[in-house]
Design a protein around this motif. Sequence first.
Motif, PDB file in Angstrom:
ATOM      1  N   ARG A   1       0.846  -1.105   0.000  1.00 20.13           N
ATOM      2  CA  ARG A   1      -0.199   0.181   0.017  1.00 20.13           C
ATOM      3  C   ARG A   1       0.895   1.582  -0.207  1.00 20.13           C
ATOM      4  O   ARG A   1       0.429   2.277   0.889  1.00 20.13           O
ATOM      5  N   ALA A   2       1.884   1.182  -1.046  1.00 21.02           N
ATOM      6  CA  ALA A   2       2.720   2.314  -0.998  1.00 21.02           C
ATOM      7  C   ALA A   2       2.176   3.628  -1.216  1.00 21.02           C
ATOM      8  O   ALA A   2       2.586   4.934  -0.889  1.00 21.02           O
ATOM      9  N   TRP A   3       0.864   3.640  -1.746  1.00 18.71           N
ATOM     10  CA  TRP A   3       0.049   4.856  -2.312  1.00 18.71           C
ATOM     11  C   TRP A   3      -0.175   5.728  -1.059  1.00 18.71           C
ATOM     12  O   TRP A   3      -0.732   6.748  -1.254  1.00 18.71           O
ATOM     13  N   ILE A   4      -0.316   5.230   0.285  1.00 24.81           N
ATOM     14  CA  ILE A   4      -0.279   6.072   1.309  1.00 24.81           C
ATOM     15  C   ILE A   4       0.558   7.229   1.446  1.00 24.81           C
ATOM     16  O   ILE A   4       0.219   8.169   1.756  1.00 24.81           O
ATOM     17  N   PHE A   5       1.690   7.142   0.665  1.00 21.42           N
ATOM     18  CA  PHE A   5       2.649   8.053   1.023  1.00 21.42           C
ATOM     19  C   PHE A   5       2.522   9.164  -0.204  1.00 21.42           C
ATOM     20  O   PHE A   5       3.403  10.229  -0.028  1.00 21.42           O
ATOM     21  N   ARG A   6       1.785   8.911  -1.273  1.00 22.36           N
ATOM     22  CA  ARG A   6       1.669   9.730  -2.220  1.00 22.36           C
ATOM     23  C   ARG A   6       1.419  11.037  -1.836  1.00 22.36           C
ATOM     24  O   ARG A   6       0.433  11.373  -1.236  1.00 22.36           O
ATOM     25  N   GLY A   7       2.250  12.097  -2.328  1.00 24.82           N
ATOM     26  CA  GLY A   7       1.921  13.590  -2.308  1.00 24.82           C
ATOM     27  C   GLY A   7       1.899  13.994  -0.917  1.00 24.82           C
ATOM     28  O   GLY A   7       1.033  15.017  -0.461  1.00 24.82           O
ATOM     29  N   ALA A   8       2.622  13.591   0.175  1.00 24.66           N
ATOM     30  CA  ALA A   8       2.560  13.897   1.444  1.00 24.66           C
ATOM     31  C   ALA A   8       3.416  15.222   1.625  1.00 24.66           C
ATOM     32  O   ALA A   8       3.159  15.884   2.683  1.00 24.66           O
ATOM     33  N   HIS A   9       4.395  15.401   0.718  1.00 20.27           N
ATOM     34  CA  HIS A   9       5.234  16.630   1.011  1.00 20.27           C
ATOM     35  C   HIS A   9       4.757  17.985   0.253  1.00 20.27           C
ATOM     36  O   HIS A   9       5.310  18.825   0.690  1.00 20.27           O
ATOM     37  N   ARG A  10       4.002  17.665  -0.544  1.00 18.57           N
ATOM     38  CA  ARG A  10       3.552  19.007  -1.053  1.00 18.57           C
ATOM     39  C   ARG A  10       4.494  19.885  -1.722  1.00 18.57           C
ATOM     40  O   ARG A  10       4.281  21.277  -1.284  1.00 18.57           O
ATOM     41  N   GLY A  11       5.524  19.476  -2.175  1.00 17.18           N
ATOM     42  CA  GLY A  11       6.782  20.421  -2.743  1.00 17.18           C
ATOM     43  C   GLY A  11       7.166  21.324  -1.774  1.00 17.18           C
ATOM     44  O   GLY A  11       7.506  22.528  -2.028  1.00 17.18           O
ATOM     45  N   ARG A  12       7.292  20.837  -0.625  1.00 14.36           N
ATOM     46  CA  ARG A  12       8.501  21.608   0.474  1.00 14.36           C
ATOM     47  C   ARG A  12       9.588  21.265   0.318  1.00 14.36           C
ATOM     48  O   ARG A  12      10.428  21.876   0.497  1.00 14.36           O
ATOM     49  N   VAL A  13      10.056  20.027   0.058  1.00 14.82           N
ATOM     50  CA  VAL A  13      11.476  19.866  -0.222  1.00 14.82           C
ATOM     51  C   VAL A  13      11.999  20.058  -1.614  1.00 14.82           C
ATOM     52  O   VAL A  13      11.365  20.095  -2.675  1.00 14.82           O
ATOM     53  N   THR A  14      13.166  20.849  -1.509  1.00 12.09           N
ATOM     54  CA  THR A  14      13.852  21.359  -2.775  1.00 12.09           C
ATOM     55  C   THR A  14      15.320  20.553  -2.632  1.00 12.09           C
ATOM     56  O   THR A  14      15.601  19.986  -1.925  1.00 12.09           O
ATOM     57  N   ARG A  15      15.938  21.049  -4.072  1.00  9.03           N
ATOM     58  CA  ARG A  15      17.325  20.307  -4.081  1.00  9.03           C
ATOM     59  C   ARG A  15      18.150  20.983  -2.967  1.00  9.03           C
ATOM     60  O   ARG A  15      19.145  20.345  -2.662  1.00  9.03           O
ATOM     61  N   LYS A  16      17.906  22.294  -2.800  1.00  6.30           N
ATOM     62  CA  LYS A  16      18.619  22.826  -1.656  1.00  6.30           C
ATOM     63  C   LYS A  16      18.582  22.518  -0.178  1.00  6.30           C
ATOM     64  O   LYS A  16      19.662  22.347   0.373  1.00  6.30           O
ATOM     65  N   ASN A  17      17.361  22.015   0.075  1.00  7.60           N
ATOM     66  CA  ASN A  17      17.240  21.648   1.622  1.00  7.60           C
ATOM     67  C   ASN A  17      17.079  20.355   1.754  1.00  7.60           C
ATOM     68  O   ASN A  17      16.749  19.892   2.793  1.00  7.60           O
ATOM     69  N   ILE A  18      17.135  19.467   0.802  1.00 10.05           N
ATOM     70  CA  ILE A  18      16.852  18.007   1.046  1.00 10.05           C
ATOM     71  C   ILE A  18      17.831  17.317   2.145  1.00 10.05           C
ATOM     72  O   ILE A  18      17.344  16.308   2.836  1.00 10.05           O
ATOM     73  N   ILE A  19      19.063  17.918   2.389  1.00 10.59           N
ATOM     74  CA  ILE A  19      19.928  17.282   3.212  1.00 10.59           C
ATOM     75  C   ILE A  19      19.097  17.342   4.589  1.00 10.59           C
ATOM     76  O   ILE A  19      19.596  16.645   5.670  1.00 10.59           O
ATOM     77  N   TRP A  20      18.738  18.504   4.816  1.00 11.87           N
ATOM     78  CA  TRP A  20      17.931  18.745   6.219  1.00 11.87           C
ATOM     79  C   TRP A  20      16.649  18.245   6.306  1.00 11.87           C
ATOM     80  O   TRP A  20      15.999  18.325   7.377  1.00 11.87           O
ATOM     81  N   HIS A  21      15.989  17.897   5.171  1.00 15.36           N
ATOM     82  CA  HIS A  21      14.625  17.821   5.551  1.00 15.36           C
ATOM     83  C   HIS A  21      14.289  16.418   5.612  1.00 15.36           C
ATOM     84  O   HIS A  21      15.108  15.545   5.661  1.00 15.36           O
ATOM     85  N   GLU A  22      12.968  16.331   5.648  1.00 18.65           N
ATOM     86  CA  GLU A  22      12.483  14.897   6.007  1.00 18.65           C
ATOM     87  C   GLU A  22      12.354  13.962   4.699  1.00 18.65           C
ATOM     88  O   GLU A  22      12.021  14.534   3.546  1.00 18.65           O
ATOM     89  N   LEU A  23      12.948  12.870   5.046  1.00 16.96           N
ATOM     90  CA  LEU A  23      13.106  11.976   3.918  1.00 16.96           C
ATOM     91  C   LEU A  23      11.751  10.814   3.863  1.00 16.96           C
ATOM     92  O   LEU A  23      11.581  10.364   2.688  1.00 16.96           O
ATOM     93  N   ILE A  24      11.350  10.626   5.052  1.00 10.81           N
ATOM     94  CA  ILE A  24      10.085   9.953   4.931  1.00 10.81           C
ATOM     95  C   ILE A  24       9.219  10.315   4.150  1.00 10.81           C
ATOM     96  O   ILE A  24       8.472  11.447   4.279  1.00 10.81           O
TER      97      ILE A  24
END
Lengths: 132, 125
Positions: B26-49
């Motif tokens: 049921r991987a679809w649960i995770f679809r679209g949870a981040h809503r474009g918050r993560v960017t190339r710049k801040n991915i190192i500090w941001h949530e990966l889950i």
Amino acid sequence: MGKKDIRRKEQREKKRIARERVETLFTLAERVFPYSPELANRYVEIALSVQQKAKIRMPRKWKRRYCKKCHSFLVPGVNARVRLRDKPYPHVVITCLNCGNIMRYPYLREKKARRKYASKSTENGNGPDWTS
Amino acid sequence: MRRNGKERKDRTAGRPQRQGQEVAGRAWIFRGAHRGRVTRKNIIWHELIGLKAKVIRASHPELVGIEGYVLDETRNTLVLVGDRVWVVPKDVVEIEFDLGNEKIRVNGKDLVGRPEMRLKKRWRK
């Protein structure tokens, strides 16, 4: 001087990211909960550690959605009981049904504000007039 | 690890013995949870889950090509979930995160660190 400004800016950025992380973690916990409550609890754990590390305030929305003692994600009606009590002081009682911990949130301030508002409006005569 | 599971015997062959296997199909649960918050710049500090990830390069050939949503994170590993659950070490792989509109390649070495400690990582460079 300039260095200090940069540091402050970084700090603000960090807190913003931490706020977003907490938000996403809790929404994910909510989505995952019906299938795997343990995973939801794990997400709450991470969200709490992020929040504590970044020293940010827990968002209002999620403040009452986890157990303060066993850190499990709470869904009212499934693993939490929510009741209103009025006796010593008006408060909300949330019971975690996993560990039995009881959390009380007083709402005296809200009640006082309402009382004040009601008396004021009746004084001015533009509030609901029950006497006539 | 749970033993004496309710539905079936744990530790049976050919089954992921991991936490989170309930989510496996049921991987679809995770679809679209981040809503474009993560960017190339801040991915190192941001949530990966909750992000969609794909292993591009790895020191171990069997890890290459694993694709799925990030389910959990520890200091040195990522737990990916697709139609089953994999544990991927961070420091030997190169991962591509799919954010919907763009794809970001990250060397796994940059992601080493506990999820809450990554937030403190390399603020000055």
